[in-house]
Design a protein around this motif. Sequence first.
Motif, PDB file in Angstrom:
ATOM      1  N   ALA A  61       0.791  -1.101  -0.208  1.00  0.00           N
ATOM      2  CA  ALA A  61       0.040  -0.372  -0.230  1.00  0.00           C
ATOM      3  C   ALA A  61       1.024   1.693  -0.150  1.00  0.00           C
ATOM      4  O   ALA A  61       0.526   2.417  -0.436  1.00  0.00           O
ATOM      5  N   LYS A  62       2.588   0.970   0.802  1.00  0.00           N
ATOM      6  CA  LYS A  62       2.853   1.990   0.764  1.00  0.00           C
ATOM      7  C   LYS A  62       3.377   2.483  -0.334  1.00  0.00           C
ATOM      8  O   LYS A  62       4.022   3.517  -0.909  1.00  0.00           O
ATOM      9  N   GLN A  85       2.325   1.774  -3.311  1.00  0.00           N
ATOM     10  CA  GLN A  85       1.364   1.962  -4.211  1.00  0.00           C
ATOM     11  C   GLN A  85       1.273   4.040  -3.955  1.00  0.00           C
ATOM     12  O   GLN A  85       0.714   4.773  -5.045  1.00  0.00           O
ATOM     13  N   ASN A  86       0.854   4.141  -2.538  1.00  0.00           N
ATOM     14  CA  ASN A  86       0.754   5.628  -2.152  1.00  0.00           C
ATOM     15  C   ASN A  86       1.674   6.087  -1.384  1.00  0.00           C
ATOM     16  O   ASN A  86       1.396   5.861   0.240  1.00  0.00           O
ATOM     17  N   GLN A 123       2.169   8.740  -0.088  1.00  0.00           N
ATOM     18  CA  GLN A 123       1.470  10.130   1.144  1.00  0.00           C
ATOM     19  C   GLN A 123       0.388   9.304   2.273  1.00  0.00           C
ATOM     20  O   GLN A 123       0.088  10.115   3.284  1.00  0.00           O
ATOM     21  N   GLN A 124      -0.260   7.880   1.465  1.00  0.00           N
ATOM     22  CA  GLN A 124      -0.903   7.769   2.772  1.00  0.00           C
ATOM     23  C   GLN A 124      -0.743   7.819   4.161  1.00  0.00           C
ATOM     24  O   GLN A 124       0.500   6.967   4.287  1.00  0.00           O
ATOM     25  N   ASN A 125      -0.960   7.409   4.748  1.00  0.00           N
ATOM     26  CA  ASN A 125      -1.371   7.695   6.667  1.00  0.00           C
ATOM     27  C   ASN A 125      -1.600   6.222   7.361  1.00  0.00           C
ATOM     28  O   ASN A 125      -2.074   5.506   6.724  1.00  0.00           O
ATOM     29  N   PHE A 126      -0.269   5.765   7.547  1.00  0.00           N
ATOM     30  CA  PHE A 126      -0.206   4.774   8.881  1.00  0.00           C
ATOM     31  C   PHE A 126      -0.627   4.897   9.956  1.00  0.00           C
ATOM     32  O   PHE A 126       0.218   5.396  10.361  1.00  0.00           O
TER      33      PHE A 126
END
Lengths: 318, 318
Positions: free
Chosen positions: B297-298, B300-301, B303-306
Amino acid sequence: MPVTIKDVAKSAQVSIATVSRVINNKGYISQKTRKKVYQAMNQLHYTPNIAARKLQSKHTATIGVILPSLDNPLYSELFENVEKYLAVANYQTLLCTSNNQPEREQKYFSLLQANQVEGIITSSHSKFFIQQDLNNYPIICFDRSISKNIPSVRSNNYLGGQKIAKVIIHKNKKNILILSGSKEDLNPINDRIKGMLSIFQNVDTNVQTIALDFDSSLLVKKLLIQKILSTHHFDAICCTDDLTALLVLSFTKSQNHPPLITGYDGSTFVQTLFPDLLTVKQPIGPMAELMCDLLLAKIQNPQQNFETEYVFPISLTQ
Amino acid sequence: MPVTIKDVAKSAQVSIATVSRVINNKGYISQKTRKKVYQAMNQLHYTPNIAARKLQSKHTATIGVILPSLDNPLYSELFENVEKYLAVANYQTLLCTSNNQPEREQKYFSLLQANQVEGIITSSHSKFFIQQDLNNYPIICFDRSISKNIPSVRSNNYLGGQKIAKVIIHKNKKNILILSGSKEDLNPINDRIKGMLSIFQNVDTNVQTIALDFDSSLLVKKLLIQKILSTHHFDAICCTDDLTALLVLSFTKSQNHPPLITGYDGSTFVQTLFPDLLTVKQPIGPMAELMCDLLLAKIQNPQQNFETEYVFPISLTQ
């Protein structure tokens, strides 16, 4: 503007040649200088573009290792030893596990070649490598033969099987199970079984051979073993590898008159945790060292001729 | 003249786009077509020049894994699971072992980046990664925290320590040794010990804590344990990992009144071979799966927050 090696050299107050030596891990560099260069690289967010350099140079100082799995402590120890010896020679090691699936071996072989590893050590259990034209590629095999031109390093499996069988006979065991951890044709396990049978056939014994599926999970193997043990009684169970022997022991150790269980491999892990297990010790460290030496020699001089097989002596743990 | 992708397509009687899809492992390709393309590549001695392609594309479909060692079955199983989940997503996995040496971690981190792996899963025990500026790089940690921006996946070590300690108290053990497999500050082992002590301190017990050196070889650890056991008597020995517990068991199992030995990790390997060992089960498969999911997921994106931490529940084997 992208950061260049010049910027790193300037920031670290060293020459461009020194930065290059650090990046390429070539020649002597003091710890202090190496640290300065790394610090400058980090500060400037500089990543040496090895992909670009690879197009000019074949020296990547990287070796690939393909193993069937890491379930078996034999393979973990083999890899740890290979990694250690190659590190001394300033080589880095990348490991892939194929689970003996030809398609995964094919993919990993292509991946390692594409990443321009300088050579490969493999203990592939599938026939994939045999079908390849590998004569010009530095490759060393563990425990099986691919072709006449590719050196293979293994222990004396036939003699190991004979030695174990002699102990079984000496202890007067009559009703014997040979439990094999693999059904594969190419497997070194077959030589171990042949060695055992060459001894058993000369004396009054009742010998049965059962093969488990190498690729089964530990739990499936354990269930299969449980089934065999629930319907048969044996005086001795000769396993063709330690992992199978340990699975059998997990059932028999609490029995009143347990059968004699024997293994094959003798990893430090198994010898340390199960010092009572009668097993055949393969010299894992020296075998790993020879494979590294042969591979590095082959990389330096691809025309050099090697033996097809290097067979190491074995010994019993007891 | 060098062999090109056109020659391969012509020989395999497929389009250039199909050859490209096979090489890049993108989109659906039937087994039959894949085989035809591989056969043509082999016949023509064509190796896709990934080093060159990498300069144009960042999609290498490769993930790097850095683990401290493979001695411990926990790490072997973690890697096998990661490899399996990534293979389903059509990613390949390269493993490096660092033996917790910051210099080796540094080298392998650079090597993996230079080979343009798309992300890294690490269970690094040294402080090397903490000192790096990794905010923009896809990286997931197992069992320790590097920074707030890097997701960390671990089991509930504190609760695991508490659960084990409650069993010890319930079995009325008074003279207790906590035997730790590591001396490192960052180690998850410290939370396990804190959990144990939070229970022990409320009841009438005599608790001693001894730390072994994580980087010692199995044999050195065994000698140290032998020395401790020869001069002290304990009713219970709570080990902070299964490998240390198995080493202790190799001495105590033949004693008349052996102490109660407990572990932590609960790998399939240990549970299968030592079903009687009281230990804390970490959900290794689900943890590996989440790490792979987070990393992909990271990638692919970015900027996504985890979450900073993903803490898995644990259970006892008994």
